[in-house]
Design a protein around this motif. Structure first.
Motif, mmCIF file in Angstrom:
data_model
loop_
_atom_site.group_PDB
_atom_site.id
_atom_site.type_symbol
_atom_site.label_atom_id
_atom_site.label_comp_id
_atom_site.label_asym_id
_atom_site.label_seq_id
_atom_site.Cartn_x
_atom_site.Cartn_y
_atom_site.Cartn_z
ATOM 1 N N LYS A 274 0.843 -1.192 0.000
ATOM 2 C CA LYS A 274 0.000 0.000 0.000
ATOM 3 C C LYS A 274 0.873 1.234 0.000
ATOM 4 N N SER A 276 1.012 5.759 -1.553
ATOM 5 C CA SER A 276 0.298 6.896 -2.127
ATOM 6 C C SER A 276 1.249 7.776 -2.923
ATOM 7 N N HIS A 285 -4.240 7.119 -3.535
ATOM 8 C CA HIS A 285 -3.912 5.957 -2.713
ATOM 9 C C HIS A 285 -4.132 4.693 -3.519
#
Length: 366
Positions: A274, A276, A285
């Motif tokens: 994960k 951004s 994101h």
């Protein structure tokens, strides 16, 4: 310009670009009294600098030269300088033709300007990434390239890196662009010499200039006269992590992230990724999770206000989809970067994609 969409960046620099390209154009390569007007003799000598296996520097930098010509043609067209754009485009086509004539043999393998076989990771990765192989040679070169990666296989099952400054940024993006996802992740996650993680497991907290800045067997290798332990070049892997792992990629045709591409490629040993990116329109994101034996289980994304995106989620077979959220259009199954994907069009919002074998459910991410 691609990142911010500001034409002023091009206008302010096009004169300097033209002067530089003219200098390269006016100094063609001469080999055995044959003049190659499409190739430049002003290539420098560094090219794939500090690589483990050596690649002809004229091969590498004339490929870069072709890329510069094509890119400059696009830039000139963007600001309405058609005459200059046409000049660069004509030069690019000649350079590409002569590059293939000189540096590629009949089997699609790379060679140096004297005809000696190269067949190195860099000799394929850089020109493939920059679109320099012609259509016929490209199909063969892709196969030869992944062979150069696979032949580094170690007893522990890892691939290792043989490239330097020019080839390294193009290694895994090229593998990803042609659908070799397993090879890309193996190379990325390798901890053996030479790899991105070899310095990490040996105590590195920043990127090194040389692959052998320090090795277990050789210590500091006597390289301290020209060696940095905080250097940018080999850290180019981060571009792939953002553009292919997370999948956040600018749209070639629509600069500045008003519209962008999402192309996450799941693989390797990681169970989740994960992150951004701060675009001019706000934070994008992107993140995914997967379990052992699964391609992916969940994908989450935030598309900033006043922007749109095309999302390409990898699938193993055709999937059905249920969209429970406004702002998502399912365009069906297709192929992107040589892999099978489910294609979605997104407007601004927070979205969650849950995958159940051959079924994807799309909802708002709270």
């Amino acid at each position: 310009y691609k990142q911010y969409g500001k034409k002023e960046i091009i206008r302010e620099n096009i004169e300097a670009i033209d002067k530089y390209l003219n200098y390269l154009l006016e100094n063609p390569m001469t080999i055995d009294d044959k003049i190659y007007n499409g190739l430049t003799s002003k290539t420098g000598i560094l090219a794939d600098w500090l690589s483990i296996e050596v690649t002809d520097y004229t091969l590498i930098n004339n490929a870069v030269y072709a890329y510069l010509l094509e890119t400059s043609s696009k830039m000139a067209e963007i600001i309405g300088h058609t005459k200059l754009s046409n000049k660069y485009q004509a030069a690019y086509e000649l350079t590409k033709a002569q590059w293939n004539e000189l540096y590629v043999d009949e089997d699609g393998r790379t060679r140096d300007f004297e005809g000696k076989l190269q067949d190195t990771q860099a000799s394929y990765a850089t020109p493939l990434r920059y679109g320099v192989f012609n259509e016929e040679n490209e199909k063969k070169a892709v196969i030869h390239y992944q062979e150069t990666v696979k032949r580094t296989l170690t007893e522990k099952g890892n691939y290792t890196i043989k490239t330097g400054f020019s080839g390294t940024p193009n290694l895994v993006p090229t593998l990803s662009n042609y659908g070799y996802i397993d090879e890309a992740y193996n190379l990325f996650e390798s901890t053996e010499y030479a790899s991105w993680l070899y310095p990490v497991i040996n105590g590195a907290t920043s990127i090194w200039e040389r692959w052998n800045s320090y090795t277990v067997d050789g210590g500091f290798n006597g390289n301290n006269s020209m060696n940095s332990f905080n250097h940018f070049s080999l850290g180019a892997i981060y571009e792939w992590m953002m553009g292919y792992q997370l999948g956040i990629m600018s749209d070639e045709e629509k600069s500045g992230y008003k519209h962008f591409i999402l192309q996450p490629q799941m693989g390797g040993k990681m169970e989740f990724v994960k992150g951004s990116f701060e675009s001019p329109y706000g934070t994008i994101h992107s993140g995914w999770t997967k379990s052992k034996g699964s391609l992916w289980n969940r994908y989450e994304v935030k598309v900033p206000a006043n922007t749109t995106a095309d999302l390409y989620l990898p699938v193993e077979e055709d999937v059905k989809c249920e969209v429970l959220s406004e702002g998502v259009i399912y365009r069906g199954n297709t192929t992107f970067n040589h892999i099978k994907v489910a294609h979605f069009e997104l407007v601004s919002g927070n979205f969650k994609f849950n995958r159940f074998n051959d079924f994807i459910e799309v909802s708002i991410n709270q």
